[in-house]
Write an enzyme that holds these catalytic residues in place. Structure first.
Site, PDB file in Angstrom:
ATOM      1  N   CYS A 106       0.695  -1.265  -0.195  1.00 35.15           N
ATOM      2  CA  CYS A 106       0.051  -0.039   0.086  1.00 35.15           C
ATOM      3  C   CYS A 106       0.776   1.198   0.211  1.00 35.15           C
ATOM      4  O   CYS A 106       0.519   2.327  -0.208  1.00 35.15           O
ATOM      5  CB  CYS A 106      -0.888  -0.105   1.020  1.00 35.15           C
ATOM      6  N   MET A 247      12.184  17.327  27.239  1.00 32.18           N
ATOM      7  CA  MET A 247      13.457  17.081  26.715  1.00 32.18           C
ATOM      8  C   MET A 247      13.034  16.487  25.244  1.00 32.18           C
ATOM      9  O   MET A 247      13.073  17.221  24.154  1.00 32.18           O
ATOM     10  CB  MET A 247      14.328  16.050  27.556  1.00 32.18           C
ATOM     11  N   ASN A 251       7.531  11.454  26.241  1.00 35.50           N
ATOM     12  CA  ASN A 251       6.263  11.073  27.320  1.00 35.50           C
ATOM     13  C   ASN A 251       5.449  12.164  27.321  1.00 35.50           C
ATOM     14  O   ASN A 251       4.193  11.917  27.313  1.00 35.50           O
ATOM     15  CB  ASN A 251       7.298  10.856  28.677  1.00 35.50           C
ATOM     16  N   MET A1015      -5.226  -1.038  -2.941  1.00 37.03           N
ATOM     17  CA  MET A1015      -5.009  -0.825  -1.485  1.00 37.03           C
ATOM     18  C   MET A1015      -3.686  -1.442  -1.113  1.00 37.03           C
ATOM     19  O   MET A1015      -3.634  -1.800   0.132  1.00 37.03           O
ATOM     20  CB  MET A1015      -6.032  -1.437  -0.699  1.00 37.03           C
ATOM     21  N   GLU A1237      -6.379 -13.579   0.478  1.00 39.68           N
ATOM     22  CA  GLU A1237      -6.931 -13.972   1.887  1.00 39.68           C
ATOM     23  C   GLU A1237      -6.494 -15.254   2.384  1.00 39.68           C
ATOM     24  O   GLU A1237      -6.144 -15.338   3.516  1.00 39.68           O
ATOM     25  CB  GLU A1237      -8.606 -13.641   1.612  1.00 39.68           C
TER      26      GLU A1237
HETATM   27  C1  LIG Z   1       6.995   4.638  21.134  1.00 41.47           C
HETATM   28  C2  LIG Z   1       7.562   4.649  22.418  1.00 41.47           C
HETATM   29  C3  LIG Z   1       8.308   3.588  22.992  1.00 41.47           C
HETATM   30  C4  LIG Z   1       8.893   3.451  24.061  1.00 41.47           C
HETATM   31  N1  LIG Z   1       9.651   2.298  24.541  1.00 41.47           N
HETATM   32  C5  LIG Z   1      10.316   2.305  25.619  1.00 41.47           C
HETATM   33  C6  LIG Z   1      10.893   1.119  25.972  1.00 41.47           C
HETATM   34  O1  LIG Z   1      10.756   0.139  25.378  1.00 41.47           O
HETATM   35  N2  LIG Z   1      11.394   1.186  27.373  1.00 41.47           N
HETATM   36  C7  LIG Z   1      11.523   2.303  28.121  1.00 41.47           C
HETATM   37  O2  LIG Z   1      11.958   2.076  29.332  1.00 41.47           O
HETATM   38  N3  LIG Z   1      11.005   3.447  27.861  1.00 41.47           N
HETATM   39  C8  LIG Z   1      10.375   3.398  26.682  1.00 41.47           C
HETATM   40  N4  LIG Z   1       9.748   4.461  26.129  1.00 41.47           N
HETATM   41  C9  LIG Z   1       9.494   5.711  27.003  1.00 41.47           C
HETATM   42  C10 LIG Z   1      10.803   6.654  26.700  1.00 41.47           C
HETATM   43  O3  LIG Z   1      12.077   5.992  26.897  1.00 41.47           O
HETATM   44  C11 LIG Z   1      10.607   7.939  27.506  1.00 41.47           C
HETATM   45  O4  LIG Z   1       9.438   8.554  27.122  1.00 41.47           O
HETATM   46  C12 LIG Z   1      11.750   8.631  27.263  1.00 41.47           C
HETATM   47  O5  LIG Z   1      12.889   8.210  27.881  1.00 41.47           O
HETATM   48  C13 LIG Z   1      11.551  10.084  28.315  1.00 41.47           C
HETATM   49  O6  LIG Z   1      12.383  11.219  27.717  1.00 41.47           O
HETATM   50  P1  LIG Z   1      12.205  12.329  27.247  1.00 41.47           P
HETATM   51  O7  LIG Z   1      13.318  13.151  27.055  1.00 41.47           O
HETATM   52  O8  LIG Z   1      11.359  12.053  25.849  1.00 41.47           O
HETATM   53  O9  LIG Z   1      11.056  12.948  28.080  1.00 41.47           O
HETATM   54  P2  LIG Z   1      10.086  13.951  28.129  1.00 41.47           P
HETATM   55  O10 LIG Z   1       8.843  13.575  27.384  1.00 41.47           O
HETATM   56  O11 LIG Z   1      10.648  15.334  27.436  1.00 41.47           O
HETATM   57  O12 LIG Z   1       9.753  14.393  29.617  1.00 41.47           O
HETATM   58  C14 LIG Z   1       9.163  13.485  30.332  1.00 41.47           C
HETATM   59  C15 LIG Z   1       9.157  13.639  31.858  1.00 41.47           C
HETATM   60  O13 LIG Z   1      10.225  13.887  32.435  1.00 41.47           O
HETATM   61  C16 LIG Z   1      10.638  15.096  32.987  1.00 41.47           C
HETATM   62  N5  LIG Z   1      12.052  15.570  32.737  1.00 41.47           N
HETATM   63  C17 LIG Z   1      12.781  15.358  31.504  1.00 41.47           C
HETATM   64  N6  LIG Z   1      13.809  15.562  31.653  1.00 41.47           N
HETATM   65  C18 LIG Z   1      13.988  16.003  33.003  1.00 41.47           C
HETATM   66  C19 LIG Z   1      15.024  16.228  33.632  1.00 41.47           C
HETATM   67  N7  LIG Z   1      16.419  16.649  33.172  1.00 41.47           N
HETATM   68  N8  LIG Z   1      14.829  17.019  35.259  1.00 41.47           N
HETATM   69  C20 LIG Z   1      13.422  16.541  35.435  1.00 41.47           C
HETATM   70  N9  LIG Z   1      12.717  16.491  34.669  1.00 41.47           N
HETATM   71  C21 LIG Z   1      12.755  16.025  33.625  1.00 41.47           C
HETATM   72  C22 LIG Z   1       9.479  16.040  32.242  1.00 41.47           C
HETATM   73  O14 LIG Z   1       9.131  17.197  32.931  1.00 41.47           O
HETATM   74  C23 LIG Z   1       8.435  15.360  32.126  1.00 41.47           C
HETATM   75  O15 LIG Z   1       7.683  15.250  33.080  1.00 41.47           O
HETATM   76  C24 LIG Z   1       8.910   4.423  24.869  1.00 41.47           C
HETATM   77  C25 LIG Z   1       8.383   5.801  24.522  1.00 41.47           C
HETATM   78  C26 LIG Z   1       7.727   5.852  23.302  1.00 41.47           C
HETATM   79  C27 LIG Z   1       6.961   7.162  23.019  1.00 41.47           C
HETATM   80  S1  FES Z   2       3.225  -1.543   2.427  1.00 42.71           S
HETATM   81 FE1  FES Z   2       3.760  -1.298   4.514  1.00 42.71          FE
HETATM   82  S2  FES Z   2       1.650  -0.732   5.600  1.00 42.71           S
HETATM   83 FE2  FES Z   2       1.323  -1.129   3.552  1.00 42.71          FE
END
Ligand SMILES: Cc1cc2nc3c(=O)[nH]c(=O)nc-3n(C[C@H](O)[C@H](O)[C@H](O)COP(=O)(O)OP(=O)(O)OC[C@H]3O[C@@H](n4cnc5c(N)ncnc54)[C@H](O)[C@@H]3O)c2cc1C
Ligand code: FES
Ligand code: FES
EC number: 1.17.1.4
Length: 1306
Positions: A106, A247, A251, A1015, A1237
């Site tokens: 697709c 950051m 999350n 599709m 299918e």
């Molecule tokens: C699709 C997906 C898959 C994931 N898979 C995993 C996984 O397999 N294992 C796992 O462990 N995690 C996983 N995560 C979680 C991911 O690791 C955390 O979301 C990430 O580490 C958070 O870091 P960030 O910098 O994006 O935080 P942000 O989203 O920027 O912040 C998150 C929170 O932390 C606070 N914060 C950030 N930095 C600081 C700081 N220096 N001091 C104080 N507060 C702070 C922020 O204020 C907020 O409240 C996954 C997330 C997603 C979206």
């Molecule tokens: S070709 Fe990957 S989702 Fe359709």
């Protein structure tokens, strides 16, 4: 411009906007796609590049554009798929290779795949295969089965010798055998890193000269402040202690997007350099702002440079980091963010805690160093951080001599999935002994935060590391780490048993470590881990000798839109540019499973910015309902709601965010009604069915049961399956402003149904409505009925406002509203002889239809028609019922009930084998149709090709030898077991009438229109092949623009694998007539060309021709219980071998060999793609994909975070697909067969192999005979069924007194 620099002025208006929205709406680049919005699918992947003025280094990394805040982009260059190559200028090799390897169907996921690999190649032009595989870990594809994508990109690997030697067999090779335009690898565009886009010099100048100052962006609802120094950051944090520090936004972004969390102020720590400092002194100190990818490379360097005994914690962390999310997330998510988020199942926190790490926290008041231990995490998402504090850095001490640290995790999918349970464990021994001096054990996923097993540890400290000590530890752990029966996340027994088995795994690991000190335990403990290397597919095909070079039929022609997919030029419904005055529609859905609506308060919504309209069912001018099988179902709820997620009213606003906000502000008041029904058992008890129920009987069942040597009764439950098409439901309705005409652009498999639905809803003739489908980003049955309802609602919005209206569901809405595959409960009683002959079967099917009928009655009919699969059971009776429940309405899904019924029957046959203690394939073989026979509905057929597929599959898979190997393996391994299973399939293909319209223009170009929608199944490519053959012109002359009800009216849906049969025939018919019309001219000028003939074509002769296919006369008489409901059968057989980890229930498909009879394939590469994709979807259905509902009927699983479809890590390590040679089919075009299918069911070979592996584990536990394993056989189910000593230690949860977290469906 598609590599664009981002400067401050561009983001001022876009504070709460993500990069994906910026690329689409501001820069008009629609190449990157929006599949989930939450970082879980990778469809939106783009490359970011940043220049570091200190190191003078340009850093390229992939990110999920859907989570990347625009405010975070200042100074970055964004490269989207459009920027690296195009069909108009020059293709990039990354784009070309995925296309030539048939790696797109697709195409919705393709730009994301391309950009992930492009970024890898920018950093490493000759990657290893493992790097390619790992890079693709963050990208999901629902169509292809991944293998061709891996194949295509394998060509970039530094180890190409194996590629060349194996080249003969691979897909690119087929292209290379002179069958299409290219010939071999040497014809592939070379990767030339010197030709890549340069980083915009203006951004380098800007970075070098910029006066760094705090940036502030003010938006409608949020102010974003981005300081540049730690002091400023701390100052801001003390002024706004409630404002989060953002950051990576991985999350925080999800909270804002999906949970509606509002932060008036956000402080970005992203530009604060002090947060990214990493030093290595007596350990490693890592800045909290370092991305997880940076942490990984820092740790890798440290592990290489430090003595091994000091690197225990670092190595354990590295191991966990390689499993955290996908690459795109790791590139932006930070270490500090992971710690501060305090996820209960963070992968890093347990190992950081066990490894004696500490964090430095800082506020304006000063710094403090706090151990990252049990006291650090104080609750769900909560730590000891004070509101004005931030995490500055994390200190990871080096391990000491005699210290062993390990981390383990178990997740529903091996990659890109949050852990179900994880653990960080450390033990420190007295010098030269096996006596434990210190120990820490931390778990994630078993409570609201990271949990320390302190009392367990006390059992071990001071004692030798041996089985007796550990036995006491297990007992303590069972008491210490507990979960209530209704604990969030469910899987209570499994999660608890994982705490034990992960500890056991640590025990074994430490024993290895101590092997100089103590003797390793006796007995078969484990096998070497499998190498994660997907091997090439093997298949061969040939066109008849003498076939003209130009004739493309039977050749592996690349998907007609493959290059458009790979360049991002392919246009999907939501890619149509915004039109003047366009509005966006958002639906309000019911929050109750069964209630009366007492009042709908729309006043607040109507007063919100940008809102234009809110309407309910009362406002529908025409028919307020749709009926798909003769029973009405409401378009919008009228007075009563019957499931959570039912559409109640719609909000129309100037932008999507405004529409979403306003729909959340609509207040629906309810009065709950009694008698909610969720399960089929409840439905049966209350006689809640959609009628008619169906039944079928053959032979004398009662007598046969009496005479059988054995009678066995069993049951199996099959969960539903979410379509998870990558493109969610999308449509754009444009009122033309004249004579009530409406143009509908929709992502639908059934344009005619959409046309009719819109016309009836608005009360206008169908002639005023045209429905247009360019292409669909995956459908799998889910874009037939549900799309027509959504289109009716969107059309009503356009009708009322007299403005274009767009509706694109978010992933969560789509999953909530549009239903899924029917979950089914199958109960059976089987009578059989001691030699394995099945003589009688009584089977009952209960399908959970949900709250409206949709096509459920047709589904239960197909269930009965396929219940024989490959077996000639002379006495059988069966009934099927569509149960009416208060869950979202289930609908068509690839296979339409067949995957469910076959599972029940194959499970029954498997049980017979288990009762008799015989290999299952022996029982299957014994009961198979052997000669021309009648089915249970008296349709005659010849099973010759079924038997040929079966025999060839056994031979190609070396079944006999491998069965012995499996037995040997199982004898030698206690905790790993293997299983092997072969499954046959006989699948009925219907035939229907179709029409097509072919235009030949004066320049010789040909425009073909037909009723099929593209599709991903390649129908347009196959139809082009048909037209090319019939008109005897090159493929390049044939164009298919779209599917439209104004070109070809009254079409059938593209479904049930008959698309090419029906539409191909119609096109063939039209082309043959046109070709005949040209005959006199060809004779007149035999040396002329197509163009010259066409130009000579008289003006009195039509250049346009309708073509027809009248289909076969098919019928089923349910009263007489006989008929000919199918035109023919597609056959196949598949053998899979799995290796199961009995401690965690994780498995890996070691090898799959699949032989399919698809007649004379029109396009083997497309057919193989369909087979592989269907197999993988089946593998998902039977072993992974779980829909979870709360006890009050609320769907929990609303995105890739909670609902796991197979990813690249799930492809069988060896995956061979063979097409049965010498098969002919007089019932379909060019002797081909429908294939979309049927092979989905063959994914069940993995289920049955798993069941066999479980049986081997049970045999070690002293259990024998049949046992229940419901589908999907998730790690939870497989592990619990193994009945290891660890699962047996867990007391049964008090399920009778406590409501479990999720419903047990169907
Ligand atoms: C699709 C997906 C898959 C994931 N898979 C995993 C996984 O397999 N294992 C796992 O462990 N995690 C996983 N995560 C979680 C991911 O690791 C955390 O979301 C990430 O580490 C958070 O870091 P960030 O910098 O994006 O935080 P942000 O989203 O920027 O912040 C998150 C929170 O932390 C606070 N914060 C950030 N930095 C600081 C700081 N220096 N001091 C104080 N507060 C702070 C922020 O204020 C907020 O409240 C996954 C997330 C997603 C979206
Ligand atoms: S070709 Fe990957 S989702 Fe359709
Ligand atoms: S749309 Fe961005 S990851 Fe799915």
């Amino acid at each position: 411009m598609s590599c664009f620099p981002v400067r401050l002025q561009e983001v001022r208006q876009a504070v709460s906007v993500c990069l994906r929205s910026l690329t689409v709406w501001a820069v008009r680049l629609t190449g990157s796609k929006y599949g989930c919005g939450g970082g879980g699918c990778g469809a939106c992947t783009v490359m970011l590049s940043r220049y570091d003025p200190q190191t003078k280094h340009i850093h390229h990394f992939s990110v999920n554009a859907c989570l990347m805040p625009v405010c975070q982009l200042h100074g970055a260059a964004v490269t989207t798929v459009e920027g690296i190559g195009s069909t108009k200028t020059r293709l990039h090799p990354v784009q070309e290779r995925i296309a030539k390897a048939h790696g797109s169907q697709c195409g919705f996921c393709t730009p994301g795949m391309v950009m992930s690999i492009y970024t890898l190649l920018r950093n490493k032009p000759q990657p290893t295969m493992e790097e390619i595989r790992e890079t693709l870990g963050g990208n999901l594809c629902r169509c292809t089965g991944y293998r061709p994508i891996i194949e295509g990109y394998r060509t970039f690997c530094e180890v190409i010798s194996s590629f060349i030697s194996g080249f003969h067999h691979c897909l690119l090779c087929l292209v290379s055998q002179g069958q299409t335009e290219t010939s071999g690898k040497e014809k592939l565009l070379p990767l030339d890193p010197t030709q890549e886009l340069i980083f915009p010099p203006e951004l380098i100048r800007m970075a070098e000269s910029e006066e760094r100052a705090t940036q502030t962006f003010r938006g409608e609802r949020m102010t974003w402040i981005s300081p540049i120094s730690l002091d400023e950051l701390l100052q801001l944090k003390s002024q706004h202690p409630q404002a989060p520090v953002v950051m990576g936004n991985t999350n925080l972004g999800l909270d804002i997007k999906f949970k509606g969390v509002i932060h008036p102020i956000i402080i970005s720590g992203f530009r604060v350099r002090e947060l990214c400092v990493c030093v290595c002194v007596a350990g490693v100190c890592i800045g909290a702002g370092s991305s997880l990818s940076t942490v990984r490379s820092v740790l890798e360097k440290c592990v290489c440079s430090l003595p091994a005994e000091h690197t225990q914690t670092l190595a354990a962390l590295l191991e966990q980091l390689s499993h955290v999310a996908g690459e795109q997330i790791r590139n932006v998510a930070t270490l500090g963010g992971n710690i501060a988020s305090a996820y209960p199942n963070s992968d890093l926190n347990p190992v950081l805690a066990a490894g004696r790490c500490s964090v430095v926290l800082q506020s304006r008041e000063g710094k403090r160093e706090v151990p990252l231990d049990k006291d650090f995490f104080v609750g769900f998402g909560k730590t000891v951080l004070k509101p004005d504090e931030i995490v500055l850095s994390v200190f990871i001490p080096v391990s000491r001599k005699g210290e062993v640290v390990r981390a383990f995790r178990h997740a529903p999918r091996k990659e890109n999935a949050l852990a179900t349970v994880n653990a960080g464990l450390r033990v420190w021994f007295e010098e030269g002994s096996n006596v434990v001096k210190e120990m820490s054990v931390y778990y994630g996923g078993v409570g609201p935060c990271t949990v320390s097993a302190e009392r367990t540890v006390q059992q071990v400290i001071g004692r030798p590391w041996n089985e007796a000590t550990l036995s006491d530890a297990y007992r303590a752990l069972v008491d210490e780490v507990t979960l209530g029966a209704s604990a969030p996340g469910g899987k209570v027994m499994f999660r608890r048993s994982l705490t034990l088995s992960l500890l056991f795994r640590f025990y074994l690991h430490v024993l290895q470590h101590l092997k100089d000190t103590v003797r390793p335990p006796s007995g078969p403990w484990g096998s070497c881990p499998l190498k994660n290397r997907v091997q090439r597919n093997r298949w061969t095909t040939d066109v008849p000798s003498g076939q003209s070079e130009q004739d493309p039929v039977g050749r592996a022609v690349q998907h007609q839109a493959a290059l458009s997919h790979a360049t991002g030029e392919a246009v999907y419904c939501d890619d149509f540019p915004r039109t003047q005055g366009e509005l966006f529609l958002s639906v309000v859905t019911s929050a109750r499973a069964h209630a009366r609506i007492t009042h709908i308060d729309v006043s607040r919504a109507l007063s919100m910015p940008g809102v234009v309209d809110v309407f309910t069912a009362d406002d529908i001018p025409g028919k307020k309902f749709r009926s798909f099988t003769g029973i009405d179902e409401e378009i919008l709820a009228q007075g009563e709601v019957t499931c959570v997620g039912q559409m109640v009213c719609a909000v129309v606003a100037d932008t999507k965010p405004h529409a979403k906000l306003a729909s959340a502000a609509v207040k629906v008041h309810y009065e709950d009604l009694p008698d909610r029904i969720f399960t089929v058992e409840e439905a049966v008890e209350k006689r809640s069915f959609f009628l008619p129920q169906r039944e079928i009987q053959r032979g004398d069942v009662t007598k046969a049961f009496q005479e059988a040597d054995h009678v066995y009764e069993g049951e199996i439950r099959l969960g539903g399956q979410e379509h998870f098409y990558m493109e969610t439901q999308s449509m754009l309705v444009i009122p033309l402003g004249e004579e009530k005409e409406m143009k509908v652009y929709a992502s639908t498999q059934h344009p005619t149904m959409v046309q009719e639905a819109v016309a009836e809803t608005l009360g206008i003739p169908s002639s005023r409505v045209s429905c247009h489908v360019k292409r669909i980003g995956g459908a799998f049955g889910g874009k037939v009925t549900k799309t027509s309802i959504l289109a009716s609602i969107t059309a009503l919005a356009a009708w009322r406002s007299e403005r274009p209206v767009r509706c694109v569901l978010d992933r969560g809405e789509d999953m909530l509203i549009t239903g899924a595959r029917h979950p089914v409960l199958g109960k059976y009683k089987v009578g059989f002889m001691s030699d394995g002959r099945i003589t009688a079967a009584d089977v009952r099917y209960y399908a959970n239809a949900g709250h409206t009928p949709d096509e459920s009655v047709l589904v239960i009919e197909k269930i009965l028609l396929h219940m024989d699969n490959a077996y000639n059971i002379l006495n059988l009776c069966s009934q099927s019922a569509a149960c009416k429940t208060n869950l979202p309405s289930n609908t068509a899904f690839r296979g339409f009930g067949v995957p469910q019924t076959l599972m029940v029957i194959e499970n029954m046959v498997n049980d017979v084998a288990m009762v008799l203690g015989r290999p299952a394939e022996e029982i299957r073989e014994k009961n198979m149709y052997k000669e021309t026979s009648l089915t249970h509905y008296k349709m005659e057929f010849d099973p010759e090709n079924l038997l040929r597929c079966w025999e060839e599959c056994k031979e190609r898979s070396e079944l006999d030898r491998r069965r012995l190997d499996v037995a040997r393996f199982n004898q030698q391994n206690r905790w790993k077991k293997r299983g092997i299973a072969v499954i046959p399939i006989k699948y009925g293909i219907v035939s229907t009438a179709a029409a097509a319209l072919v235009h030949i223009y004066k320049d010789g170009s040909v425009l073909v229109s037909h009723g099929g929608t593209e599709m991903g199944q390649g129908i347009h490519t196959k139809v082009q092949q048909v037209a090319s053959r019939e008109l005897d012109v090159p493929l390049s002359m044939i164009h298919i623009s779209e599917t439209s009800t104004s070109s070809v009216p009254n079409t059938c849906p593209s479904a049930a694998s008959f698309g090419t049969d029906a539409n191909g025939m119609a096109v063939k018919d039209a082309c043959q007539t046109l070709y005949k019309r040209l005959e006199p001219i060809r004779k007149q000028d035999p040396n002329g060309t197509w163009q010259s003939w066409v130009q000579l074509f008289g003006s009195n002769t039509s250049f346009i021709k309708w073509g027809k296919n009248k289909g076969h006369d098919l019928y089923m008489d349910w009263v007489k219980q006989e008929g000919r409901p199918y035109a023919y059968f597609t056959y196949a057989a598949c053998c899979s071998e799995v290796e199961l980890d009995c401690l965690t229930g994780e498995y890996r498909t070691v090898r799959t060999d699949l032989v399919a009879d698809i007649g004379q394939s029109i396009n083997p590469s497309i057919d193989i793609g369909q087979i592989e994709g269907a197999f993988m979807q089946g593998l998902g259905l039977y072993t992974m994909e779980e829909l979870k509902f709360s006890p009050s009927g609320v769907l929990y699983t609303r995105g890739p975070g909670q609902y796991k479809i197979p990813a690249v890590c799930d492809v069988p390590l060896q995956f061979n697909v063979y097409l049965l040679s010498g098969s002919h089919n007089p019932h379909a075009i060019y002797s081909s067969k429908g294939i979309g299918e049927p092979t989905l069911f063959l994914g069940s070979s993995v289920f049955f192999a798993l069941k066999e592996a479980v049986a081997a584990a049970r045999s070690d536990a002293g259990l024998s005979g049949p046992f229940t394993l419901h589908s999907p056989a998730t790690p939870e189910r497989a592990c619990v069924a193994c009945s290891t000593c660890f699962t047996q230690m867990i007391p049964q949860a008090e399920t009778e007194t406590t409501q479990p977290w999720a419903l047990e469906l169907p």
